[in-house]
Design a protein around this motif. Sequence first.
Motif, PDB file in Angstrom:
ATOM      1  N   CYS A  57     -51.035 -21.411 -44.646  1.00 21.82           N
ATOM      2  CA  CYS A  57     -49.652 -21.164 -44.228  1.00 21.82           C
ATOM      3  C   CYS A  57     -49.571 -20.122 -43.114  1.00 21.82           C
ATOM      4  O   CYS A  57     -48.757 -20.254 -42.197  1.00 21.82           O
ATOM      5  N   VAL A  58     -50.397 -19.098 -43.176  1.00 22.84           N
ATOM      6  CA  VAL A  58     -50.412 -18.108 -42.094  1.00 22.84           C
ATOM      7  C   VAL A  58     -50.910 -18.757 -40.803  1.00 22.84           C
ATOM      8  O   VAL A  58     -50.366 -18.518 -39.723  1.00 22.84           O
ATOM      9  N   PHE A  59     -51.920 -19.616 -40.900  1.00 22.17           N
ATOM     10  CA  PHE A  59     -52.413 -20.337 -39.727  1.00 22.17           C
ATOM     11  C   PHE A  59     -51.314 -21.215 -39.134  1.00 22.17           C
ATOM     12  O   PHE A  59     -51.106 -21.236 -37.910  1.00 22.17           O
ATOM     13  N   LEU A  60     -50.572 -21.936 -39.981  1.00 24.58           N
ATOM     14  CA  LEU A  60     -49.464 -22.755 -39.501  1.00 24.58           C
ATOM     15  C   LEU A  60     -48.358 -21.894 -38.891  1.00 24.58           C
ATOM     16  O   LEU A  60     -47.739 -22.268 -37.890  1.00 24.58           O
ATOM     17  N   GLY A  61     -48.118 -20.732 -39.497  1.00 22.13           N
ATOM     18  CA  GLY A  61     -47.115 -19.811 -38.953  1.00 22.13           C
ATOM     19  C   GLY A  61     -47.511 -19.270 -37.592  1.00 22.13           C
ATOM     20  O   GLY A  61     -46.672 -19.148 -36.691  1.00 22.13           O
ATOM     21  N   VAL A  62     -48.785 -18.968 -37.422  1.00 22.05           N
ATOM     22  CA  VAL A  62     -49.265 -18.498 -36.118  1.00 22.05           C
ATOM     23  C   VAL A  62     -49.170 -19.623 -35.086  1.00 22.05           C
ATOM     24  O   VAL A  62     -48.833 -19.387 -33.927  1.00 22.05           O
ATOM     25  N   MET A  63     -49.431 -20.852 -35.523  1.00 19.41           N
ATOM     26  CA  MET A  63     -49.259 -21.985 -34.611  1.00 19.41           C
ATOM     27  C   MET A  63     -47.793 -22.146 -34.215  1.00 19.41           C
ATOM     28  O   MET A  63     -47.483 -22.460 -33.070  1.00 19.41           O
ATOM     29  N   LEU A  64     -46.894 -21.913 -35.155  1.00 21.17           N
ATOM     30  CA  LEU A  64     -45.470 -22.070 -34.896  1.00 21.17           C
ATOM     31  C   LEU A  64     -44.910 -20.917 -34.070  1.00 21.17           C
ATOM     32  O   LEU A  64     -44.152 -21.132 -33.122  1.00 21.17           O
ATOM     33  N   PHE A  65     -45.270 -19.691 -34.408  1.00 14.73           N
ATOM     34  CA  PHE A  65     -44.732 -18.514 -33.741  1.00 14.73           C
ATOM     35  C   PHE A  65     -45.658 -17.940 -32.674  1.00 14.73           C
ATOM     36  O   PHE A  65     -45.337 -16.926 -32.056  1.00 14.73           O
TER      37      PHE A  65
END
Length: 90
Positions: A57-65
């Motif tokens: 989820c943190v990886f996806l969040g970094v991809m998003l933000f």
Amino acid sequence: MTIDSVVEMTNNALYLIIKTSLPPLLISLVIGLVISIFQTVTSIQEQTLTFVPKIVCVFLGVMLFGHWMMTNMVDFATVLWTGFGDYVHQ
């Protein structure tokens, strides 16, 4: 360069650090809380259960933000480098 400008630069840098790190930290906090509640309800006491979902989820969040985070950091670096002559000039 005066003390006031150093303090202002430091304040801006600390604010940028907090603002940039907030999305991944909040994502990690929320996912950890949800998994902790799930573990409490199901009586599963596996400590490594939270690791993989948090990382994903943190990886996806970094991809998003990530674009927004990098834009903030580049803008701050640009402001610092464009004012470099003022910093070394006495």
